[in-house]
Design a protein around this motif. Structure first.
Motif, PDB file in Angstrom:
ATOM      1  N   GLU A  68       0.835  -1.190   0.000  1.00 38.25           N
ATOM      2  CA  GLU A  68       0.000   0.000   0.000  1.00 38.25           C
ATOM      3  C   GLU A  68       0.878   1.251   0.000  1.00 38.25           C
ATOM      4  N   GLU A  69       0.510   2.205  -0.812  1.00 40.09           N
ATOM      5  CA  GLU A  69       1.218   3.468  -0.881  1.00 40.09           C
ATOM      6  C   GLU A  69       0.227   4.607  -0.733  1.00 40.09           C
ATOM      7  N   GLU A  70       0.643   5.626  -0.004  1.00 35.85           N
ATOM      8  CA  GLU A  70      -0.185   6.806   0.183  1.00 35.85           C
ATOM      9  C   GLU A  70       0.369   7.945  -0.669  1.00 35.85           C
ATOM     10  N   ALA A  71      -0.518   8.595  -1.368  1.00 34.59           N
ATOM     11  CA  ALA A  71      -0.128   9.719  -2.215  1.00 34.59           C
ATOM     12  C   ALA A  71      -1.044  10.897  -1.924  1.00 34.59           C
ATOM     13  N   GLU A  72      -0.460  12.070  -1.831  1.00 36.97           N
ATOM     14  CA  GLU A  72      -1.224  13.283  -1.564  1.00 36.97           C
ATOM     15  C   GLU A  72      -1.402  14.056  -2.857  1.00 36.97           C
ATOM     16  N   GLU A  73      -2.633  14.214  -3.261  1.00 26.94           N
ATOM     17  CA  GLU A  73      -2.933  14.925  -4.484  1.00 26.94           C
ATOM     18  C   GLU A  73      -3.405  16.343  -4.163  1.00 26.94           C
ATOM     19  N   GLU A  74      -3.161  17.214  -5.112  1.00 17.67           N
ATOM     20  CA  GLU A  74      -3.571  18.598  -4.932  1.00 17.67           C
ATOM     21  C   GLU A  74      -5.103  18.680  -4.964  1.00 17.67           C
ATOM     22  N   ARG A  75      -5.656  19.335  -3.973  1.00 17.73           N
ATOM     23  CA  ARG A  75      -7.110  19.479  -3.879  1.00 17.73           C
ATOM     24  C   ARG A  75      -7.429  20.954  -3.651  1.00 17.73           C
ATOM     25  N   LEU A  76      -8.248  21.505  -4.524  1.00 12.14           N
ATOM     26  CA  LEU A  76      -8.613  22.911  -4.410  1.00 12.14           C
ATOM     27  C   LEU A  76      -9.786  23.071  -3.452  1.00 12.14           C
ATOM     28  N   VAL A  77      -9.607  23.924  -2.433  1.00  9.85           N
ATOM     29  CA  VAL A  77     -10.650  24.197  -1.454  1.00  9.85           C
ATOM     30  C   VAL A  77     -11.055  25.660  -1.608  1.00  9.85           C
ATOM     31  N   PRO A  78     -12.298  25.935  -1.972  1.00  7.44           N
ATOM     32  CA  PRO A  78     -12.721  27.333  -2.170  1.00  7.44           C
ATOM     33  C   PRO A  78     -12.642  28.121  -0.858  1.00  7.44           C
ATOM     34  N   VAL A  79     -12.280  29.401  -0.948  1.00  8.74           N
ATOM     35  CA  VAL A  79     -12.265  30.310   0.195  1.00  8.74           C
ATOM     36  C   VAL A  79     -13.160  31.504  -0.139  1.00  8.74           C
ATOM     37  N   THR A  80     -13.763  32.064   0.893  1.00 11.46           N
ATOM     38  CA  THR A  80     -14.656  33.205   0.706  1.00 11.46           C
ATOM     39  C   THR A  80     -13.843  34.490   0.717  1.00 11.46           C
ATOM     40  N   ALA A  81     -14.034  35.316  -0.306  1.00  8.77           N
ATOM     41  CA  ALA A  81     -13.297  36.575  -0.428  1.00  8.77           C
ATOM     42  C   ALA A  81     -14.282  37.707  -0.628  1.00  8.77           C
ATOM     43  N   SER A  82     -13.925  38.888  -0.138  1.00  7.81           N
ATOM     44  CA  SER A  82     -14.715  40.106  -0.343  1.00  7.81           C
ATOM     45  C   SER A  82     -14.038  40.969  -1.399  1.00  7.81           C
ATOM     46  N   TYR A  83     -14.843  41.648  -2.194  1.00 11.22           N
ATOM     47  CA  TYR A  83     -14.310  42.432  -3.307  1.00 11.22           C
ATOM     48  C   TYR A  83     -14.564  43.918  -3.083  1.00 11.22           C
ATOM     49  N   ASP A  84     -13.502  44.707  -3.195  1.00 10.50           N
ATOM     50  CA  ASP A  84     -13.600  46.166  -3.074  1.00 10.50           C
ATOM     51  C   ASP A  84     -13.612  46.741  -4.485  1.00 10.50           C
ATOM     52  N   GLU A  85     -14.796  47.204  -4.949  1.00 14.38           N
ATOM     53  CA  GLU A  85     -14.908  47.697  -6.315  1.00 14.38           C
ATOM     54  C   GLU A  85     -14.078  48.953  -6.536  1.00 14.38           C
ATOM     55  N   GLU A  86     -13.993  49.802  -5.515  1.00  8.68           N
ATOM     56  CA  GLU A  86     -13.248  51.050  -5.686  1.00  8.68           C
ATOM     57  C   GLU A  86     -11.763  50.798  -5.886  1.00  8.68           C
ATOM     58  N   LYS A  87     -11.200  49.889  -5.112  1.00  5.68           N
ATOM     59  CA  LYS A  87      -9.768  49.576  -5.226  1.00  5.68           C
ATOM     60  C   LYS A  87      -9.491  48.419  -6.172  1.00  5.68           C
ATOM     61  N   GLY A  88     -10.517  47.662  -6.501  1.00  6.67           N
ATOM     62  CA  GLY A  88     -10.324  46.505  -7.375  1.00  6.67           C
ATOM     63  C   GLY A  88      -9.557  45.392  -6.705  1.00  6.67           C
ATOM     64  N   LEU A  89      -9.795  45.168  -5.404  1.00  8.37           N
ATOM     65  CA  LEU A  89      -9.052  44.181  -4.638  1.00  8.37           C
ATOM     66  C   LEU A  89      -9.979  43.110  -4.075  1.00  8.37           C
ATOM     67  N   TYR A  90      -9.514  41.865  -4.122  1.00 14.00           N
ATOM     68  CA  TYR A  90     -10.152  40.768  -3.420  1.00 14.00           C
ATOM     69  C   TYR A  90      -9.388  40.532  -2.118  1.00 14.00           C
ATOM     70  N   THR A  91     -10.115  40.384  -1.002  1.00 20.05           N
ATOM     71  CA  THR A  91      -9.477  40.166   0.290  1.00 20.05           C
ATOM     72  C   THR A  91     -10.142  38.992   0.988  1.00 20.05           C
ATOM     73  N   PHE A  92      -9.314  38.122   1.582  1.00 15.95           N
ATOM     74  CA  PHE A  92      -9.863  37.023   2.381  1.00 15.95           C
ATOM     75  C   PHE A  92      -8.952  36.776   3.572  1.00 15.95           C
ATOM     76  N   HIS A  93      -9.509  36.176   4.610  1.00 19.79           N
ATOM     77  CA  HIS A  93      -8.784  35.916   5.848  1.00 19.79           C
ATOM     78  C   HIS A  93      -8.726  34.415   6.103  1.00 19.79           C
ATOM     79  N   GLU A  94      -7.547  33.945   6.507  1.00 22.81           N
ATOM     80  CA  GLU A  94      -7.362  32.537   6.814  1.00 22.81           C
ATOM     81  C   GLU A  94      -6.747  32.417   8.201  1.00 22.81           C
ATOM     82  N   ASP A  95      -7.353  31.587   9.057  1.00 24.58           N
ATOM     83  CA  ASP A  95      -6.795  31.347  10.387  1.00 24.58           C
ATOM     84  C   ASP A  95      -5.582  30.422  10.289  1.00 24.58           C
ATOM     85  N   ASP A  96      -4.597  30.687  11.119  1.00 25.39           N
ATOM     86  CA  ASP A  96      -3.375  29.877  11.139  1.00 25.39           C
ATOM     87  C   ASP A  96      -3.194  29.321  12.544  1.00 25.39           C
ATOM     88  N   ASP A  97      -3.206  28.006  12.688  1.00 19.63           N
ATOM     89  CA  ASP A  97      -3.070  27.376  14.001  1.00 19.63           C
ATOM     90  C   ASP A  97      -1.665  26.839  14.242  1.00 19.63           C
TER      91      ASP A  97
END
Length: 346
Positions: free
Chosen positions: A161-190
């Protein structure tokens, strides 16, 4: 070399010309004698290669791909005691190097040539490669006479048996500032950074519906278009921890500039950080936390972050992270950088 031909003359002459045409390496020939043989006539022909040299006993013919080796043999009852002859080796029967040639089978005439016997039938193999001297099933020996072992590759198959870790995309919620044209999101780090000894990495990917776009008549990848044409970039920074009310700690956050800015000051140029006046003479501690892994062995830190606090406390010493302390005198006045000094300028 000598060759025997039967006559009449016209057919004999045509046979001579045909043979020389089929063997263009030999560029000179002469009919030495015509004599009766076996109820007919035969001609003795001498032919050779005119550009032969004694220092180069082998000649490569690029037209036919053959190698010609010149040898000599003793002659009995002839006009001379020695005769020269050529041995032809076909392609695959020799190996060419820069200035030498190696043959696989050595051929020559073993013994004297009775004059006027033809030379070609007397040429025989006198030495051949080792692998051709063994009979089927016979044990091969090395140069010391010891048996050469025969190795066999045996494949062993097993299940595991062999274990392999594949890349998995996990969506994150981001807010968009139309005036600045920026997407911002926050991620907790433990991550427990007090025990971490190596940098940690987390990868984020901006996914677009478009994969390619045509710009100025040229098709290009959409990610390249965003970064090179539209100037898209990314910045990251750590959230500030909450401080107790009345805390004397003043923080200035330096954002990771990424692709957007080459340097930064955490806003201290426009709003210098002020140090509150103390009633008594008291030391003040100023700390600056920078990732050690980002600056080991380079001078980036000193070039972009050589601010007054760093120079005052001697926090930078040629690329190595250090801690420095300096006792500052009683504060009375405020400098443009936000530090308080007394009347002597200390």
């Amino acid at each position: 070399m000598r060759r025997h031909l039967r006559f009449p003359y016209r057919e004999a002459a045509q046979e001579i010309l045909d043979w020389l045409t089929e063997n263009p390496f030999f560029d000179c020939a002469v009919v030495e004698a015509v004599y009766p043989k076996d109820g007919g006539y035969a001609a003795r022909i001498r032919y050779d290669y005119s550009a032969a040299q004694a220092d180069y006993p082998a000649v490569y013919d690029p037209a036919s791909g053959a190698l010609y080796v010149r040898k000599t043999a003793r002659v009995t009852n002839g006009p001379s005691d020695e005769a020269g002859y050529w041995i032809r080796y076909e392609k695959g029967g020799y190996r060419l190097d820069a200035r030498t040639a190696a043959i696989k089978e050595k051929k020559e005439i073993d013994g004297p040539i009775p004059f006027p016997q033809a030379i070609e039938p007397l040429i025989q193999t006198v030495c051949q490669p080792v692998f051709e001297t063994y009979a089927p099933g016979e044990t091969l020996l090395d140069n010391q006479g010891k048996p050469i072992p025969e190795l066999e590759r045996v494949y062993t198959y097993a299940q595991r048996e062999e274990e392999a870790e594949e890349e998995r995309l996990v969506p994150v919620t981001a807010s968009y500032d139309e005036e600045k044209g920026l997407y911002t999101f926050h991620e907790d780090d433990d991550t427990d950074w007090t025990a971490a000894t190596q940098p940690k990495q987390r990868t984020y990917r901006a996914v677009t519906q478009e994969k390619a776009i045509t710009h100025e008549g040229q098709e290009m990848p959409y990610n390249q278009y965003l970064t090179e044409i539209q100037g898209a970039g990314v910045s990251a920074y750590a959230a500030l921890p909450k401080r107790d009310a009345g805390s004397y700690i003043k923080e200035a956050v330096l954002l990771y500039p990424g692709q957007r800015e080459a340097s930064q000051d955490g806003g201290t140029k426009e709003r210098p950080i002020t140090v509150l006046q103390r009633a008594i003479k008291q030391s003040i501690k100023i700390t600056k936390d920078i990732s050690q892994a980002s600056y080991d062995g380079v001078n980036t830190y000193g070039a972009l972050h050589n601010d007054p606090a760093t120079a005052l406390l001697k926090l930078f010493t040629g690329g190595r992270q250090t801690q420095g302390t300096k006792l500052l005198n009683q504060f009375n006045e405020t400098t443009p950088d936000g530090y308080m000094v007394d009347s002597t300028g200390a």
